[in-house]
Design a protein around this motif. Structure first.
Motif, PDB file in Angstrom:
ATOM      1  N   LYS A   1       0.822  -1.212   0.000  1.00 25.74           N
ATOM      2  CA  LYS A   1       0.000   0.000   0.000  1.00 25.74           C
ATOM      3  C   LYS A   1       0.853   1.257   0.000  1.00 25.74           C
ATOM      4  CE  LYS A   1      -4.106  -1.969   2.209  1.00 25.74           C
ATOM      5  NZ  LYS A   1      -4.951  -2.002   3.425  1.00 25.74           N
ATOM      6  N   ILE A   2       1.913   1.263   0.807  1.00 25.85           N
ATOM      7  CA  ILE A   2       2.718   2.486   0.872  1.00 25.85           C
ATOM      8  C   ILE A   2       3.633   2.610  -0.347  1.00 25.85           C
ATOM      9  CG2 ILE A   2       2.565   2.615   3.368  1.00 25.85           C
ATOM     10  CD1 ILE A   2       5.324   1.574   3.630  1.00 25.85           C
ATOM     11  N   ALA A   3       4.023   1.477  -0.935  1.00 23.12           N
ATOM     12  CA  ALA A   3       4.807   1.540  -2.173  1.00 23.12           C
ATOM     13  C   ALA A   3       3.977   2.146  -3.292  1.00 23.12           C
ATOM     14  CB  ALA A   3       5.294   0.153  -2.563  1.00 23.12           C
ATOM     15  N   ALA A   4       2.672   1.861  -3.295  1.00 27.05           N
ATOM     16  CA  ALA A   4       1.781   2.428  -4.309  1.00 27.05           C
ATOM     17  C   ALA A   4       1.683   3.941  -4.173  1.00 27.05           C
ATOM     18  CB  ALA A   4       0.395   1.797  -4.200  1.00 27.05           C
ATOM     19  N   LEU A   5       1.943   4.453  -2.969  1.00 27.82           N
ATOM     20  CA  LEU A   5       1.926   5.890  -2.741  1.00 27.82           C
ATOM     21  C   LEU A   5       3.208   6.571  -3.216  1.00 27.82           C
ATOM     22  CD1 LEU A   5       0.501   5.981   0.910  1.00 27.82           C
ATOM     23  CD2 LEU A   5      -0.730   6.573  -1.188  1.00 27.82           C
ATOM     24  N   GLY A   6       4.228   5.767  -3.533  1.00 28.72           N
ATOM     25  CA  GLY A   6       5.513   6.323  -3.914  1.00 28.72           C
ATOM     26  C   GLY A   6       6.509   6.363  -2.777  1.00 28.72           C
ATOM     27  N   LEU A   7       6.170   5.685  -1.669  1.00 28.37           N
ATOM     28  CA  LEU A   7       7.052   5.628  -0.507  1.00 28.37           C
ATOM     29  C   LEU A   7       7.802   4.303  -0.495  1.00 28.37           C
ATOM     30  CD1 LEU A   7       4.522   6.921   2.185  1.00 28.37           C
ATOM     31  CD2 LEU A   7       6.278   8.261   1.021  1.00 28.37           C
ATOM     32  N   THR A   8       9.062   4.337  -0.108  1.00 27.03           N
ATOM     33  CA  THR A   8       9.866   3.124  -0.001  1.00 27.03           C
ATOM     34  C   THR A   8      10.071   2.797   1.474  1.00 27.03           C
ATOM     35  OG1 THR A   8      11.053   3.624  -2.044  1.00 27.03           O
ATOM     36  CG2 THR A   8      12.070   2.027  -0.548  1.00 27.03           C
TER      37      THR A   8
END
Length: 322
Positions: free
Chosen positions: A283-290
């Motif tokens: 979910k957070i990777a989809a936001l552009g967060l690693t």
């Protein structure tokens, strides 16, 4: 003699037992996580995605509290002044490390009044432009800037933000003369670059990713060490010849200074475990967060390094806040 030894030992154990039992039973009541940004922002969404996993691990409610204002100072100060028992934690970002250079008389000491727990995420800053811009690459931008044919401008998400510092770092490395235009957040900055009020915008990846994917703006470069999976076609600044240019926004978690080391280690490990949970990670990777967990000591060193490097950029560029 032996009997007296047993009595003394029992007395010592009776003193230590409640302390050990308390640490071992942690947590026993709800844990509050202070987010110094409004609901719906990247840091808020991150914690709300992690909260159910943390609740399952801790067996107590996780309460997310948005304490907004003064460039995160209000929320961060609430953490600094909380009891160091592990029941009040706080999200910190690049602003936490930049504020000491921008503001006098902070109500807390950035390096002394907190117990760093772990870095949570990293996301690179991205330089974007209109699809119809005359330059299509960072090199093309540099050639136009050096030609002096016209003044270039770039928006950012505000004075003293990580995006602003990234722009100043790029200007220093490249020799480009670019007018900085601060906006109160990414949304008006995106509108400005799409409408031609500015030539460029420097902003964190999550804030511009939907517009890049839809073709409303184009990404010229990303500030990570390697290309990001969300935009694999976009080169890094380093690939484009800007040696040493890395810049991005990070989120992390801290508690008040004086936190029991065993509790700090447990919190750090549990936060890292939650980040690694597939549901959270995706979910957070989809936001552009690693997701980027770390040990408390590694996070402490990152904060100290960021305070120093941010201060150098602020002084060199003469950055001021209103």
């Amino acid at each position: 003699m032996f009997q007296r030894f047993l009595v003394a030992a029992a007395a010592a154990l009776s003193i230590l037992a409640p302390q050990a039992g308390h640490a071992g039973a942690f947590p026993e009541r709800p844990i509050r996580i202070v987010v110094p940004y409004p609901a719906g922002g990247s840091s808020d969404v991150l914690i709300r995605v992690m909260a159910p996993v943390l609740q399952g691990r801790w067996g107590v409610p996780v309460v997310v509290e948005n304490r907004v204002g003064a460039s995160t100072i209000i929320g961060v100060n609430a953490v600094a002044k909380a009891a160091p028992d592990g029941y009040t934690l706080g999200v910190v970002t690049n602003a936490f490390a930049v504020n000491p250079s921008l503001r006098d008389n902070l109500p807390y000491d950035t390096l002394k009044d907190f117990a760093p727990l772990t870095q949570l995420t990293f996301t690179p800053n991205v330089l974007v432009a209109q699809p119809g811009a005359s330059f299509k690459t960072l090199r093309g931008l540099q050639e136009l800037a050096r030609s002096g044919k016209r003044e270039l401008s770039s928006g950012s998400i505000g004075n003293g933000t990580a995006a602003h510092l990234a722009l100043e770092k790029l200007k220093a490395l490249s020799g480009m003369n670019i007018l900085h235009v601060p906006y109160p957040g990414s949304a008006p900055g995106v509108v400005a670059v799409m409408g031609g009020q500015t030539d460029l915008l420097m902003a964190p990846l999550p804030d511009v990713l939907p517009y890049v994917r839809s073709g409303k703006i184009v990404a010229l470069g990303v500030g990570s060490a390697s290309r990001v999976p969300q935009l694999p076609e976009v080169a890094t600044f380093i690939e484009s010849g800007f040696t040493g240019f890395e810049s991005g926004a990070w989120f992390g978690m801290v508690g008040p200074a004086g936190l029991d080391p065993q509790i700090a280690q447990k919190l750090s490990a549990d936060l890292a475990s939650a980040l690694a949970d597939p549901a959270v990670h995706d979910k957070i990777a989809a936001l552009g967060l690693t997701p980027t967990s770390s040990t408390p000591e590694a996070f402490r060193k990152l904060i100290a390094a960021e305070v120093k490097s941010s201060g150098e950029i602020v002084r060199r560029a003469g950055i001021r806040v209103d």
